[in-house]
Design a protein around this motif. Sequence first.
Motif, PDB file in Angstrom:
ATOM      1  N   THR A 100       0.827  -1.210   0.000  1.00  0.00           N
ATOM      2  CA  THR A 100       0.000   0.000   0.000  1.00  0.00           C
ATOM      3  C   THR A 100       0.859   1.257   0.000  1.00  0.00           C
ATOM      4  O   THR A 100       0.472   2.264  -0.611  1.00  0.00           O
ATOM      5  CB  THR A 100      -0.975   0.025   1.193  1.00  0.00           C
ATOM      6  OG1 THR A 100      -0.250  -0.136   2.418  1.00  0.00           O
ATOM      7  CG2 THR A 100      -2.022  -1.067   1.068  1.00  0.00           C
ATOM      8  N   CYS A 210      -8.975   5.421   1.231  1.00  0.00           N
ATOM      9  CA  CYS A 210      -9.159   4.516   0.099  1.00  0.00           C
ATOM     10  C   CYS A 210     -10.606   4.046   0.006  1.00  0.00           C
ATOM     11  O   CYS A 210     -11.408   4.219   0.929  1.00  0.00           O
ATOM     12  CB  CYS A 210      -8.218   3.317   0.191  1.00  0.00           C
ATOM     13  SG  CYS A 210      -8.443   2.294   1.656  1.00  0.00           S
ATOM     14  N   LEU A 237      -5.459  -6.396   4.487  1.00  0.00           N
ATOM     15  CA  LEU A 237      -4.770  -5.127   4.737  1.00  0.00           C
ATOM     16  C   LEU A 237      -4.966  -4.727   6.209  1.00  0.00           C
ATOM     17  O   LEU A 237      -5.721  -3.802   6.518  1.00  0.00           O
ATOM     18  CB  LEU A 237      -5.319  -4.029   3.812  1.00  0.00           C
ATOM     19  CG  LEU A 237      -5.201  -4.285   2.305  1.00  0.00           C
ATOM     20  CD1 LEU A 237      -5.930  -3.207   1.525  1.00  0.00           C
ATOM     21  CD2 LEU A 237      -3.738  -4.367   1.874  1.00  0.00           C
TER      22      LEU A 237
END
Length: 486
Positions: A100, A210, A237
Amino acid sequence: MKVIEKFADQVVNSGAYEPLDRVYVINKIRSLVGDHDEEENDKPAVKQLVDIAVENEKIPDDVTSKEVLNDQLYDLMTPTPSKTNNIFWQKMQNSPKKATDWFYQLCVNDDYVKEEAIAKNVVFRTSSKGHGLEITINLSKPEKDPKAIAAAAHATGKKYPQCALCLENEGYLGGYGKNARSNLRIIRMSIAGRPWGFQYSPYAYFNEHCIFLDQEHIPMEINQQTLINLVEIEKTLPQYFVGSNADLPIVGGSMLSHEHYQGGRHTFPMMKAKIKKDVSFDAYPDVKAGIVDWPMSDLRLSSENSLDLIDLGSKIIRFWNQYSDPARDIRAFTDNTRHHTVTPIMHREGKKFILDLVLRDNNTSADYPLGIFHPHKQLWHIKKENIGLIEVMGRAILPGRLKSELEEVKKYWLGEENKIADSHKEWADRIKSEENISQENVDQVMQQALVEVFEQVLQDAGVFKNNEDGDQGWDKFISALVEKVD
């Protein structure tokens, strides 16, 4: 050096093309901005190229045309979607954070994440009634182009892309009334067996803001599958929080037509709020639960056992969707119209999954036509819009109009010539009567006044108020819930 040549070197150095491609890249740039070139100046190369394109009459001198060309030029230095995905998933093998970090920096470098615009936002943090809260005045999004407004108003037929979240936006040129997305890249991922995408928000409201989007254009829905999806994302994540706007009008977000979640690397005030009352579910010994000390009505679950967390969370959602307490204007249905849902938010603490379920009710009344559990009228001069996911967690997104309006309020407080809006006057007078305001403390007084308004906004949106009656409402709800679940 000439600016076209300079930018061509930047494109090659980005890795999107090889040195052998330099002449080809120069001609691609010339096709967009025209053949007339200029010596580089102090502006970033892309901004100068956009100016050159206007001078060369390659594009009209308007906001939309400049945005479209800006993103086309940055697209030249952005890897293709397939290459972007290959690099991202290679890095994921080593570390989700490194993956990321790389993807976010790519989106900053190619100007999809508009860092220069985001930096214009007013942001500060302070406390009200023991709750740390965050205020942002949103100044990052550009003013609407009149041509774009007119084009959107006269649009007919089926839209392409269908909405701003659809996968078809990736690489879309854009135009009047249509978002420029030439430099957008979306990471493909599977969530609970369905194809989803992951991208960053161009006008971020917090760090690494995001969006996770279903690749199919389907309406938002909060249910057990939502919690499964949030857990799957957290497993993929774990450095990010993830949450969903509610799936009903008034209490939901602005994009109810497309299933999506928001996430990012930010610790919101609500995440730091403590449990004020423990709740026990005998059937779920591995799940710790409690009512959160927060202006809105938040029931928090935490566990390393994600399956039990999902199961219990789903039962709570289903129970709340049917629950009514008319004495407190809490009604699950009007005829066949559902009024209850939740705003679910998840983050990780090591191996533990933390799930906040914020109870939402979108009923209206004659006294509260925009929503009983919505900012009330006396607060509309500051905040009238829906309370979505980000604000639920304690970060206010206030309209850009306030920057200039509040400057006039400060002048009013200081006895200077001003143009204070009538809508702010009663509020400003009350604060002026309570505070000894000077040039030295006027900014601090304004910040504290705004955070207290935001605290009240969240309290208005809470179904069980932070008072004795609200505590009784919580007790009644929890007793019925525990009986049902156990």
